[in-house]
Design a protein around this motif. Structure first.
Motif, mmCIF file in Angstrom:
data_model
loop_
_atom_site.group_PDB
_atom_site.id
_atom_site.type_symbol
_atom_site.label_atom_id
_atom_site.label_comp_id
_atom_site.label_asym_id
_atom_site.label_seq_id
_atom_site.Cartn_x
_atom_site.Cartn_y
_atom_site.Cartn_z
ATOM 1 N N ALA A 1 0.819 -1.213 0.000
ATOM 2 C CA ALA A 1 0.000 0.000 0.000
ATOM 3 C C ALA A 1 0.854 1.265 0.000
ATOM 4 C CB ALA A 1 -0.938 0.006 1.207
ATOM 5 N N GLY A 2 2.187 1.079 0.064
ATOM 6 C CA GLY A 2 3.093 2.217 0.009
ATOM 7 C C GLY A 2 3.513 2.773 1.347
ATOM 8 N N LEU A 3 3.184 2.091 2.437
ATOM 9 C CA LEU A 3 3.524 2.597 3.766
ATOM 10 C C LEU A 3 4.991 2.330 4.069
ATOM 11 C CD1 LEU A 3 2.395 3.863 6.418
ATOM 12 C CD2 LEU A 3 2.113 1.517 7.252
ATOM 13 N N ASP A 4 5.724 3.384 4.381
ATOM 14 C CA ASP A 4 7.155 3.231 4.637
ATOM 15 C C ASP A 4 7.442 2.299 5.818
ATOM 16 O OD1 ASP A 4 6.138 5.041 6.484
ATOM 17 O OD2 ASP A 4 7.663 6.581 6.140
ATOM 18 N N TRP A 5 6.651 2.400 6.888
ATOM 19 C CA TRP A 5 6.874 1.533 8.037
ATOM 20 C C TRP A 5 6.643 0.065 7.689
ATOM 21 C CZ3 TRP A 5 9.493 2.286 12.265
ATOM 22 C CH2 TRP A 5 9.653 3.583 12.762
ATOM 23 N N GLY A 6 5.652 -0.205 6.855
ATOM 24 C CA GLY A 6 5.426 -1.571 6.411
ATOM 25 C C GLY A 6 6.591 -2.090 5.598
ATOM 26 N N GLN A 7 7.124 -1.244 4.728
ATOM 27 C CA GLN A 7 8.280 -1.617 3.917
ATOM 28 C C GLN A 7 9.488 -1.905 4.807
ATOM 29 O OE1 GLN A 7 8.310 1.902 1.547
ATOM 30 N NE2 GLN A 7 6.640 1.230 0.223
ATOM 31 N N TYR A 8 9.712 -1.066 5.780
ATOM 32 C CA TYR A 8 10.836 -1.228 6.699
ATOM 33 C C TYR A 8 10.713 -2.518 7.512
ATOM 34 C CZ TYR A 8 13.436 -0.400 11.074
ATOM 35 O OH TYR A 8 14.249 -0.525 12.185
ATOM 36 N N ASN A 9 9.538 -2.756 8.083
ATOM 37 C CA ASN A 9 9.365 -3.930 8.929
ATOM 38 C C ASN A 9 9.424 -5.228 8.129
ATOM 39 O OD1 ASN A 9 9.074 -2.731 11.542
ATOM 40 N ND2 ASN A 9 7.045 -2.022 10.963
ATOM 41 N N LEU A 10 8.858 -5.238 6.928
ATOM 42 C CA LEU A 10 8.960 -6.420 6.083
ATOM 43 C C LEU A 10 10.416 -6.648 5.688
ATOM 44 C CD1 LEU A 10 7.742 -8.733 4.467
ATOM 45 C CD2 LEU A 10 7.265 -7.101 2.610
ATOM 46 N N ALA A 11 11.121 -5.587 5.374
ATOM 47 C CA ALA A 11 12.529 -5.700 5.001
ATOM 48 C C ALA A 11 13.340 -6.316 6.135
ATOM 49 C CB ALA A 11 13.097 -4.332 4.635
ATOM 50 N N ASN A 12 13.043 -5.956 7.369
ATOM 51 C CA ASN A 12 13.769 -6.522 8.499
ATOM 52 C C ASN A 12 13.599 -8.039 8.573
ATOM 53 O OD1 ASN A 12 14.800 -4.076 9.369
ATOM 54 N ND2 ASN A 12 13.162 -3.709 10.841
ATOM 55 N N LEU A 13 12.390 -8.521 8.301
ATOM 56 C CA LEU A 13 12.159 -9.961 8.315
ATOM 57 C C LEU A 13 12.866 -10.631 7.143
ATOM 58 C CD1 LEU A 13 8.393 -10.346 9.337
ATOM 59 C CD2 LEU A 13 10.419 -10.300 10.788
ATOM 60 N N LEU A 14 12.812 -10.012 5.981
ATOM 61 C CA LEU A 14 13.454 -10.586 4.804
ATOM 62 C C LEU A 14 14.978 -10.601 4.956
ATOM 63 C CD1 LEU A 14 11.267 -8.848 2.091
ATOM 64 C CD2 LEU A 14 11.435 -11.315 2.429
ATOM 65 N N ALA A 15 15.515 -9.593 5.617
ATOM 66 C CA ALA A 15 16.971 -9.513 5.791
ATOM 67 C C ALA A 15 17.492 -10.604 6.711
ATOM 68 C CB ALA A 15 17.356 -8.136 6.338
ATOM 69 N N THR A 16 16.645 -11.055 7.645
ATOM 70 C CA THR A 16 17.080 -12.029 8.641
ATOM 71 C C THR A 16 16.470 -13.408 8.444
ATOM 72 O OG1 THR A 16 15.306 -11.254 10.118
ATOM 73 C CG2 THR A 16 17.485 -10.252 10.385
ATOM 74 N N GLY A 17 15.495 -13.518 7.537
ATOM 75 C CA GLY A 17 14.850 -14.805 7.307
ATOM 76 C C GLY A 17 13.934 -15.233 8.429
ATOM 77 N N ARG A 18 13.342 -14.294 9.118
ATOM 78 C CA ARG A 18 12.406 -14.612 10.201
ATOM 79 C C ARG A 18 10.971 -14.588 9.661
ATOM 80 N NH1 ARG A 18 12.152 -10.836 14.177
ATOM 81 N NH2 ARG A 18 13.011 -9.261 12.799
ATOM 82 N N GLY A 19 10.335 -15.749 9.660
ATOM 83 C CA GLY A 19 8.954 -15.842 9.197
ATOM 84 C C GLY A 19 8.815 -15.925 7.692
ATOM 85 N N VAL A 20 9.904 -15.678 6.973
ATOM 86 C CA VAL A 20 9.924 -15.710 5.511
ATOM 87 C C VAL A 20 11.279 -16.256 5.073
ATOM 88 C CG1 VAL A 20 8.317 -13.780 5.150
ATOM 89 C CG2 VAL A 20 10.751 -13.325 5.467
ATOM 90 N N SER B 1 15.237 3.473 7.747
ATOM 91 C CA SER B 1 15.580 2.794 6.498
ATOM 92 C C SER B 1 16.812 3.418 5.859
ATOM 93 C CB SER B 1 14.395 2.833 5.533
ATOM 94 O OG SER B 1 13.320 2.061 6.019
ATOM 95 N N MET B 2 16.943 4.725 5.969
ATOM 96 C CA MET B 2 18.129 5.393 5.425
ATOM 97 C C MET B 2 19.398 4.820 6.044
ATOM 98 S SD MET B 2 16.974 9.388 5.433
ATOM 99 C CE MET B 2 15.524 9.975 4.573
ATOM 100 N N ASN B 3 19.383 4.622 7.354
ATOM 101 C CA ASN B 3 20.556 4.075 8.021
ATOM 102 C C ASN B 3 20.868 2.674 7.518
ATOM 103 O OD1 ASN B 3 22.628 3.968 10.199
ATOM 104 N ND2 ASN B 3 21.251 2.422 11.052
ATOM 105 N N LEU B 4 19.845 1.860 7.292
ATOM 106 C CA LEU B 4 20.064 0.488 6.850
ATOM 107 C C LEU B 4 20.461 0.419 5.381
ATOM 108 C CD1 LEU B 4 17.297 -1.229 8.944
ATOM 109 C CD2 LEU B 4 19.754 -1.530 9.143
ATOM 110 N N VAL B 5 20.001 1.363 4.580
ATOM 111 C CA VAL B 5 20.516 1.460 3.216
ATOM 112 C C VAL B 5 22.019 1.727 3.275
ATOM 113 C CG1 VAL B 5 20.518 2.861 1.107
ATOM 114 C CG2 VAL B 5 18.357 2.163 2.134
ATOM 115 N N GLY B 6 22.412 2.635 4.163
ATOM 116 C CA GLY B 6 23.829 2.909 4.351
ATOM 117 C C GLY B 6 24.597 1.679 4.780
#
Length: 260
Positions: free
Chosen positions: A109-128, A150-155
């Motif tokens: 839906a374009g929500l930045d917080w949703g993108q950030y939180n999903l990215a955290n799971l994808l980065a660590t393989g938790r639940g996905v 997210s800016m910090n994690l892009v860095g």
């Protein structure tokens, strides 16, 4: 003001923030009334108040109920908050796979917080399934919307060469942007870069900003890092991080500080 809270457009902005600060009980009653009338923003905000116990008795299970009501009608932040509850066990049993599903709906839906939180799971393989390239893409999408964390994690991805070609200069630029946008981890990352460049005074300034807003886990890690710092000025700041962690933490944190 209270009557205006029954309208969706009044559920955001400075007036509501001021009322929550100055009369949280009154604000919670008005938000509850608006939620019962079916306003999705109010339902989601009510869930957040119930999680925090702000202006209303804390009830994480009831918060989950309100998030679900709004999420069923497609409210992006409600999906995100329901994901948070499922990830951390707030008012409901932990279910990382289901949390990821709700984060994905918020992200799509374009929500930045949703993108950030999903990215955290994808980065660590938790639940996905672990998917660093997709995680990086989501961090980048959220960062483009001004999401400071997210800016910090892009860095971090650019510095470590995770799912992207390593580019230290670009990493440093993202750390700076994250710091300026107010993320305490970004401020710490930016300060570390400045210290390496010999800009100790500027590094200390950013570390003090990070100290003001950092959570307990961050403070614990940062204090250890600062103890090992090359510059004396930075090592001195470790004591401030110890003290702040002692204020926020448990007996073990206080005991460590007392032993200094």
């Amino acid at each position: 003001m209270l009557s205006r809270l029954h309208r969706a457009e009044a559920l955001n902005g400075d007036d509501l923030a001021a009322l929550l600060d100055n009369a949280p009980g009154q604000a919670a009653k008005a938000i509850l009334s608006a939620a019962k009338q079916g306003l999705l923003d109010a339902q989601t905000l009510l869930g957040q108040l119930l999680l925090d116990g702000r202006g209303i008795e804390r009830d994480p299970a009831l918060a989950v109920t309100w998030f679900r009501i709004a999420a069923r009608q497609g409210h992006a932040m409600a999906h995100n908050m329901l994901g948070r509850c499922l990830e951390h066990g707030w008012g409901i049993e932990v279910d990382l796979a289901l949390a990821a599903q709700h984060y994905r709906k918020a992200a799509e839906a374009g929500l930045d917080w949703g993108q950030y939180n999903l990215a955290n799971l994808l980065a660590t393989g938790r639940g996905v399934l672990r998917d660093p390239p997709q995680a990086f893409a989501l961090y980048l999408r959220a960062a483009a919307q001004g999401h400071a964390k997210s800016m910090n994690l892009v860095g971090r991805c650019y510095e470590d060469g995770q799912a992207v070609l390593r580019d230290v200069a670009l990493a440093h630029d993202w750390y700076r942007r994250s710091a300026e946008a107010g993320d305490f981890r970004g401020q710490f990352s930016h300060a570390c870069v400045l210290a390496e460049q010999g800009q100790t005074e500027a590094a200390v300034t950013w570390l003090k900003r990070a100290l003001q807003h950092g959570n307990l886990n961050f403070l614990r890690v940062a204090r250890h890092s600062l103890q090992q710092a090359e510059h004396l000025e930075l090592r001195h700041l470790a004591g401030d991080f110890f003290q702040r962690a002692a204020e926020l933490g448990d007996d073990s944190d206080r005991a460590l500080y007392a032993a200094l």
